[in-house]
Design a protein around this motif. Structure first.
Motif, PDB file in Angstrom:
ATOM      1  N   PRO A  48       0.802  -1.235   0.000  1.00  0.00           N
ATOM      2  CA  PRO A  48       0.000   0.000   0.000  1.00  0.00           C
ATOM      3  C   PRO A  48       0.828   1.276   0.000  1.00  0.00           C
ATOM      4  N   ASP A  49       2.079   1.196   0.418  1.00  0.00           N
ATOM      5  CA  ASP A  49       2.931   2.386   0.430  1.00  0.00           C
ATOM      6  C   ASP A  49       3.492   2.719  -0.952  1.00  0.00           C
ATOM      7  N   ASN A  50       3.266   1.836  -1.911  1.00  0.00           N
ATOM      8  CA  ASN A  50       3.738   2.054  -3.279  1.00  0.00           C
ATOM      9  C   ASN A  50       2.607   1.699  -4.236  1.00  0.00           C
ATOM     10  N   PRO A  51       1.546   2.497  -4.268  1.00  0.00           N
ATOM     11  CA  PRO A  51       0.372   2.124  -5.068  1.00  0.00           C
ATOM     12  C   PRO A  51       0.632   2.206  -6.566  1.00  0.00           C
ATOM     13  N   THR A  52      -0.176   1.466  -7.301  1.00  0.00           N
ATOM     14  CA  THR A  52      -0.092   1.422  -8.750  1.00  0.00           C
ATOM     15  C   THR A  52      -0.770   2.646  -9.354  1.00  0.00           C
ATOM     16  N   THR A  53      -0.086   3.305 -10.268  1.00  0.00           N
ATOM     17  CA  THR A  53      -0.714   4.361 -11.060  1.00  0.00           C
ATOM     18  C   THR A  53      -1.453   3.704 -12.223  1.00  0.00           C
ATOM     19  N   VAL A  54      -2.710   4.086 -12.420  1.00  0.00           N
ATOM     20  CA  VAL A  54      -3.547   3.383 -13.388  1.00  0.00           C
ATOM     21  C   VAL A  54      -4.056   4.340 -14.458  1.00  0.00           C
ATOM     22  N   ASP A  55      -3.974   3.899 -15.710  1.00  0.00           N
ATOM     23  CA  ASP A  55      -4.597   4.577 -16.842  1.00  0.00           C
ATOM     24  C   ASP A  55      -5.418   3.553 -17.604  1.00  0.00           C
ATOM     25  N   CYS A  56      -6.386   4.033 -18.350  1.00  0.00           N
ATOM     26  CA  CYS A  56      -7.258   3.144 -19.122  1.00  0.00           C
ATOM     27  C   CYS A  56      -7.278   3.564 -20.587  1.00  0.00           C
ATOM     28  N   LEU A  57      -7.298   2.572 -21.445  1.00  0.00           N
ATOM     29  CA  LEU A  57      -7.499   2.777 -22.872  1.00  0.00           C
ATOM     30  C   LEU A  57      -8.689   1.941 -23.317  1.00  0.00           C
ATOM     31  N   GLU A  58      -9.560   2.523 -24.099  1.00  0.00           N
ATOM     32  CA  GLU A  58     -10.710   1.783 -24.631  1.00  0.00           C
ATOM     33  C   GLU A  58     -10.228   0.998 -25.844  1.00  0.00           C
ATOM     34  N   SER A  59      -9.485  -0.053 -25.550  1.00  0.00           N
ATOM     35  CA  SER A  59      -8.732  -0.753 -26.590  1.00  0.00           C
ATOM     36  C   SER A  59      -8.836  -2.253 -26.417  1.00  0.00           C
ATOM     37  N   SER A  60      -8.505  -2.946 -27.500  1.00  0.00           N
ATOM     38  CA  SER A  60      -8.312  -4.391 -27.485  1.00  0.00           C
ATOM     39  C   SER A  60      -7.010  -4.725 -26.765  1.00  0.00           C
ATOM     40  N   HIS A  61      -6.567  -5.971 -26.904  1.00  0.00           N
ATOM     41  CA  HIS A  61      -5.319  -6.424 -26.308  1.00  0.00           C
ATOM     42  C   HIS A  61      -4.104  -5.780 -26.973  1.00  0.00           C
ATOM     43  N   SER A  62      -4.307  -5.056 -28.073  1.00  0.00           N
ATOM     44  CA  SER A  62      -3.182  -4.580 -28.878  1.00  0.00           C
ATOM     45  C   SER A  62      -3.268  -3.089 -29.188  1.00  0.00           C
ATOM     46  N   PRO A  63      -3.221  -2.238 -28.175  1.00  0.00           N
ATOM     47  CA  PRO A  63      -3.317  -0.794 -28.444  1.00  0.00           C
ATOM     48  C   PRO A  63      -2.121  -0.241 -29.194  1.00  0.00           C
ATOM     49  N   PHE A  64      -1.011  -0.986 -29.216  1.00  0.00           N
ATOM     50  CA  PHE A  64       0.146  -0.537 -29.990  1.00  0.00           C
ATOM     51  C   PHE A  64      -0.168  -0.504 -31.478  1.00  0.00           C
ATOM     52  N   LEU A  65      -1.238  -1.198 -31.898  1.00  0.00           N
ATOM     53  CA  LEU A  65      -1.681  -1.141 -33.296  1.00  0.00           C
ATOM     54  C   LEU A  65      -2.973  -0.355 -33.460  1.00  0.00           C
ATOM     55  N   SER A  66      -3.863  -0.418 -32.478  1.00  0.00           N
ATOM     56  CA  SER A  66      -5.167   0.222 -32.653  1.00  0.00           C
ATOM     57  C   SER A  66      -5.168   1.696 -32.270  1.00  0.00           C
ATOM     58  N   MET A  67      -4.358   2.081 -31.293  1.00  0.00           N
ATOM     59  CA  MET A  67      -4.302   3.485 -30.885  1.00  0.00           C
ATOM     60  C   MET A  67      -2.891   3.841 -30.411  1.00  0.00           C
ATOM     61  N   PRO A  68      -1.921   3.790 -31.324  1.00  0.00           N
ATOM     62  CA  PRO A  68      -0.527   4.021 -30.925  1.00  0.00           C
ATOM     63  C   PRO A  68      -0.261   5.414 -30.383  1.00  0.00           C
ATOM     64  N   ARG A  69      -0.924   6.432 -30.924  1.00  0.00           N
ATOM     65  CA  ARG A  69      -0.688   7.797 -30.443  1.00  0.00           C
ATOM     66  C   ARG A  69      -1.138   7.940 -28.984  1.00  0.00           C
ATOM     67  N   GLU A  70      -2.318   7.411 -28.677  1.00  0.00           N
ATOM     68  CA  GLU A  70      -2.842   7.509 -27.315  1.00  0.00           C
ATOM     69  C   GLU A  70      -1.986   6.708 -26.343  1.00  0.00           C
ATOM     70  N   LEU A  71      -1.550   5.533 -26.779  1.00  0.00           N
ATOM     71  CA  LEU A  71      -0.682   4.724 -25.930  1.00  0.00           C
ATOM     72  C   LEU A  71       0.639   5.440 -25.666  1.00  0.00           C
ATOM     73  N   ALA A  72       1.238   6.000 -26.693  1.00  0.00           N
ATOM     74  CA  ALA A  72       2.497   6.708 -26.529  1.00  0.00           C
ATOM     75  C   ALA A  72       2.350   7.889 -25.575  1.00  0.00           C
TER      76      ALA A  72
END
Length: 288
Positions: A257-281
């Motif tokens: 708990p002293d090192n929590p995970t920073t979380v972001d979400c993409l409305e993407s399939s398993h492969s956002p590097f192909l479906s939304m590369p700009r948003e992922l970057a």
């Protein structure tokens, strides 16, 4: 125009590690956006993948043989989690030159990132999990395939053969069964342009070493628990269900708990590097 950086403020190098069946090629659409930020970005192959992949003797030679697909032994020495971790650590050391490196791992490559971060936390500046396996301490990865949150997974039913016998998690990428190939496309790339998805499928390796997925990693506060971590949830993923991704995050935060995970979400399939590369970057650049 990106603002030039001096040596004193230059971002840490970023290593991109692809998941099962994929290779460093899968980051090609993301790299221009990350390069524009002025950082060093290096995609690498996971052990047993990309340039390290080995294909069954029957694959791509002559008539498709469904029996061979189910029974052929994957060639070469068996690749274990320790092998994969050793390779990743050597890649980190080469890229970082002795300084820590930020690492983004996709999918099952998260298991390898976790092992390295536990064994050598000083080598990781930031661990980023992209719809990736991030099991709790000592938990076998296979456990997360059987829990209720995993219901609806479209990828696992496509595996061929018995991995304990063949040594591989195998996809039948040499088949002419268009329904099967469409199912692979839907599981991994359902929001990717059809021509791009088909090109990606043509580049996949049919075998991923099952040894990488065996065994858990015992996590400690001084090891993995000390490394800054982020998780990018892909909310439309059909290969690693979003509820499983959220469970990884919850378990990690409960344990450390002293090192929590920073979380972001993409409305993407398993492969956002192909479906939304700009948003992922953009998300990646904000982390490292």
């Amino acid at each position: 125009m990106p603002v030039p950086t001096t040596d004193s403020v230059r971002p840490t190098p970023l290593l991109l590690l692809s998941g099962l069946w994929h290779g460093s090629w899968c980051w090609s659409e993301v790299l221009p956006y990350l390069a524009a930020t002025g950082r060093i970005v290096v995609p690498v192959d996971l052990a047993g993948h990309g340039l390290y992949a080995r294909r069954p003797a029957s694959y791509g030679h002559g008539r498709h043989d469904p029996v061979a697909v189910d029974t052929a032994i994957t060639p070469g020495p068996r690749v274990s989690m320790d092998d994969a971790a050793d390779l990743l650590l050597s890649q980190i050391e080469q890229i970082g030159g002795g300084s820590p490196v930020s690492v983004l791992a996709h999918s099952t490559a998260g298991l390898v990132l976790t092992r390295v971060a536990e064994q050598a936390p000083e080598s990781i500046a930031h661990a980023i999990y992209l719809t990736a396996f991030m099991p709790a301490s000592g938990v076998e990865p296979a456990f997360y395939n059987e829990i209720g949150e995993a219901a609806g997974n479209e990828l696992r039913p496509l595996y061929r053969g018995d991995p304990t016998q063949t040594g591989a998690l195998r996809l039948d990428l040499g088949t002419d069964d268009q329904r099967y190939l469409a199912a692979v496309r839907h599981a991994l790339y359902h929001d990717v342009d059809r021509s791009l998805a088909d090109a990606a499928i043509a580049l996949l390796s049919p075998d991923s070493p099952v040894g990488i997925t065996l065994g858990g990693t015992t996590l400690t506060a001084a090891g993995w628990g000390s490394v800054p971590r982020s998780y990018i949830v892909c909310t439309e993923d059909r290969a690693l269900m979003p509820a499983v991704q959220q469970r990884f995050i919850a378990e990690a935060d409960a344990a450390f708990p002293d090192n929590p995970t920073t979380v972001d979400c993409l409305e993407s399939s398993h492969s956002p590097f192909l479906s939304m590369p700009r948003e992922l970057a953009r998300i990646i650049a904000d982390k490292v």
